[in-house]
Design an enzyme around this catalytic site. Sequence first.
Site, PDB file in Angstrom:
ATOM      1  N   LYS A 203      55.182  76.119  44.323  1.00  0.00           N
ATOM      2  CA  LYS A 203      55.748  74.886  44.859  1.00  0.00           C
ATOM      3  C   LYS A 203      55.866  73.869  43.736  1.00  0.00           C
ATOM      4  O   LYS A 203      54.883  73.555  43.066  1.00  0.00           O
ATOM      5  CB  LYS A 203      54.855  74.348  45.982  1.00  0.00           C
ATOM      6  CG  LYS A 203      55.336  73.020  46.519  1.00  0.00           C
ATOM      7  CD  LYS A 203      54.617  72.624  47.777  1.00  0.00           C
ATOM      8  CE  LYS A 203      55.049  71.244  48.218  1.00  0.00           C
ATOM      9  NZ  LYS A 203      54.400  70.844  49.463  1.00  0.00           N
ATOM     10  N   ARG A 213      59.691  63.339  53.233  1.00  0.00           N
ATOM     11  CA  ARG A 213      58.660  62.292  53.272  1.00  0.00           C
ATOM     12  C   ARG A 213      59.081  61.168  54.208  1.00  0.00           C
ATOM     13  O   ARG A 213      58.250  60.536  54.851  1.00  0.00           O
ATOM     14  CB  ARG A 213      58.351  61.803  51.860  1.00  0.00           C
ATOM     15  CG  ARG A 213      57.679  62.917  51.052  1.00  0.00           C
ATOM     16  CD  ARG A 213      57.434  62.573  49.610  1.00  0.00           C
ATOM     17  NE  ARG A 213      57.017  63.774  48.860  1.00  0.00           N
ATOM     18  CZ  ARG A 213      57.078  63.894  47.544  1.00  0.00           C
ATOM     19  NH1 ARG A 213      57.512  62.878  46.811  1.00  0.00           N
ATOM     20  NH2 ARG A 213      56.694  65.008  46.952  1.00  0.00           N
ATOM     21  N   LYS A 226      53.501  63.994  42.398  1.00  0.00           N
ATOM     22  CA  LYS A 226      52.519  65.045  42.681  1.00  0.00           C
ATOM     23  C   LYS A 226      52.403  66.020  41.508  1.00  0.00           C
ATOM     24  O   LYS A 226      52.026  67.167  41.677  1.00  0.00           O
ATOM     25  CB  LYS A 226      52.909  65.755  43.989  1.00  0.00           C
ATOM     26  CG  LYS A 226      52.941  64.812  45.193  1.00  0.00           C
ATOM     27  CD  LYS A 226      53.108  65.520  46.535  1.00  0.00           C
ATOM     28  CE  LYS A 226      53.052  64.512  47.691  1.00  0.00           C
ATOM     29  NZ  LYS A 226      53.138  65.167  49.015  1.00  0.00           N
ATOM     30  N   GLU A 242      50.600  81.785  39.653  1.00  0.00           N
ATOM     31  CA  GLU A 242      50.246  81.192  40.958  1.00  0.00           C
ATOM     32  C   GLU A 242      50.283  82.256  42.056  1.00  0.00           C
ATOM     33  O   GLU A 242      49.391  82.346  42.896  1.00  0.00           O
ATOM     34  CB  GLU A 242      51.237  80.069  41.322  1.00  0.00           C
ATOM     35  CG  GLU A 242      51.005  78.752  40.593  1.00  0.00           C
ATOM     36  CD  GLU A 242      49.824  77.986  41.162  1.00  0.00           C
ATOM     37  OE1 GLU A 242      49.202  78.426  42.148  1.00  0.00           O
ATOM     38  OE2 GLU A 242      49.504  76.909  40.606  1.00  0.00           O
ATOM     39  N   LYS A 257      59.481  77.255  46.558  1.00  0.00           N
ATOM     40  CA  LYS A 257      59.986  76.014  47.107  1.00  0.00           C
ATOM     41  C   LYS A 257      60.197  74.999  45.996  1.00  0.00           C
ATOM     42  O   LYS A 257      59.278  74.841  45.180  1.00  0.00           O
ATOM     43  CB  LYS A 257      58.956  75.501  48.119  1.00  0.00           C
ATOM     44  CG  LYS A 257      59.257  74.180  48.741  1.00  0.00           C
ATOM     45  CD  LYS A 257      58.113  73.803  49.625  1.00  0.00           C
ATOM     46  CE  LYS A 257      58.399  72.413  50.132  1.00  0.00           C
ATOM     47  NZ  LYS A 257      57.248  71.745  50.599  1.00  0.00           N
ATOM     48  N   SER A 283      64.328  69.705  52.427  1.00  0.00           N
ATOM     49  CA  SER A 283      65.020  68.559  53.013  1.00  0.00           C
ATOM     50  C   SER A 283      66.146  68.008  52.134  1.00  0.00           C
ATOM     51  O   SER A 283      67.226  67.681  52.622  1.00  0.00           O
ATOM     52  CB  SER A 283      64.003  67.462  53.317  1.00  0.00           C
ATOM     53  OG  SER A 283      63.276  67.107  52.155  1.00  0.00           O
ATOM     54  N   TYR A 322      66.523  73.979  57.719  1.00  0.00           N
ATOM     55  CA  TYR A 322      66.839  73.031  58.795  1.00  0.00           C
ATOM     56  C   TYR A 322      68.158  73.404  59.463  1.00  0.00           C
ATOM     57  O   TYR A 322      68.494  72.848  60.497  1.00  0.00           O
ATOM     58  CB  TYR A 322      66.889  71.604  58.217  1.00  0.00           C
ATOM     59  CG  TYR A 322      65.561  71.194  57.624  1.00  0.00           C
ATOM     60  CD1 TYR A 322      64.521  70.751  58.442  1.00  0.00           C
ATOM     61  CD2 TYR A 322      65.322  71.290  56.253  1.00  0.00           C
ATOM     62  CE1 TYR A 322      63.285  70.403  57.906  1.00  0.00           C
ATOM     63  CE2 TYR A 322      64.092  70.947  55.709  1.00  0.00           C
ATOM     64  CZ  TYR A 322      63.080  70.513  56.538  1.00  0.00           C
ATOM     65  OH  TYR A 322      61.851  70.183  56.012  1.00  0.00           O
TER      66      TYR A 322
END
Length: 333
Positions: A203, A213, A226, A242, A257, A283, A322
Amino acid sequence: MSLVPTQYPATRLRRLRASAWSRSMHSENVLTPADFIWPLFVTGGKGVKEAVQSMPGVFRWSVDLIVEQAKLAHSLGIPCLALFPNTDIAKRSEDGREAWNADNLMCQAIRAIKDAVPDIGLLTDVALDPYTSHGHDGVIDAQGYVLNDETKELLIKQARVQAEAGADIIAPSDMMDGRIAAIRDMLESEGHRNVQIMSYAAKYASVFYNPFRDAVGSAGIFKADKKTYQMDPANSDEALREVAMDIAEGADSVMVKPGLPYLDVLYRVKESFKLPVFAYQVSGEYAMLEAAFAAGMLDKDKAVLETLTCFKRAGAAGVLTYHAVHAAKLLNG
Ligand code: PBG
């Protein structure tokens, strides 16, 4: 001379493309509604359907109405939903303790959906950002640094209430080290042996999450970035590390992602590990496509199906999108 003619005109690659029946017979990847996981946002109240400004066509649903969305998804052959809460600002705190309240919005939604549509899968996000007053995915120190091991303990508590409410797939999206093993341990020792873990393994610290968000109500309170826990978009060897780590810790499947800008990462992960890899068309990707549709710059139906097919070609077992309902309706004719 080779027995297999490889020269034009004996070889004409356009021959197989000359008719629709032939194209469909030779298609290497076929998209179906079973490839989709549909992310849904849950909010408080009753009879609430609230538009997400930065994601045209996406809504936050109260628990009673989200059940209807689950029924719709199930009727279209979509196998799984991903749930995200828009937590009341009054319930957000420094440590995000609402995350392990067994009666929080997520748990209410899980129970209501499982009650009404027992055959649909439910994937639940594990990370503290929809519950913290600062918007980070974990607890922070005085400098605002997200603390790994302290956060991990809280994620176990969050995963526990989700599993107890009936979640089928626990999906840690927080990027703390060691949390897959810790959550697997808890699930095994507490009788949730068949609850899966889909790790958001690779990610990235991406600008493409910004509309999300807004959807979970943390856009206004989150001023930082982040980058100390999510990955650098410049890296992909690191993504393999990872993924290797999360598999060793007991992940059943992994996620890459964002989606389209990271298909090379998805492909490398699939080639290297031969396990189910999912892509999250996030998104910002959705917003970007919708903006182009609204401006009349792209044909929606074609663009949606093309982008989703590309995930399969790259090796995805499925896609969080979505556009799941729109695409499923198109595919079901
Ligand atoms: C929570 C989480 C995020 C997304 C999924 N889970 C946001 C973030 O990490 O900041 C993004 C999903 C999307 O953009 O569609 N950690």
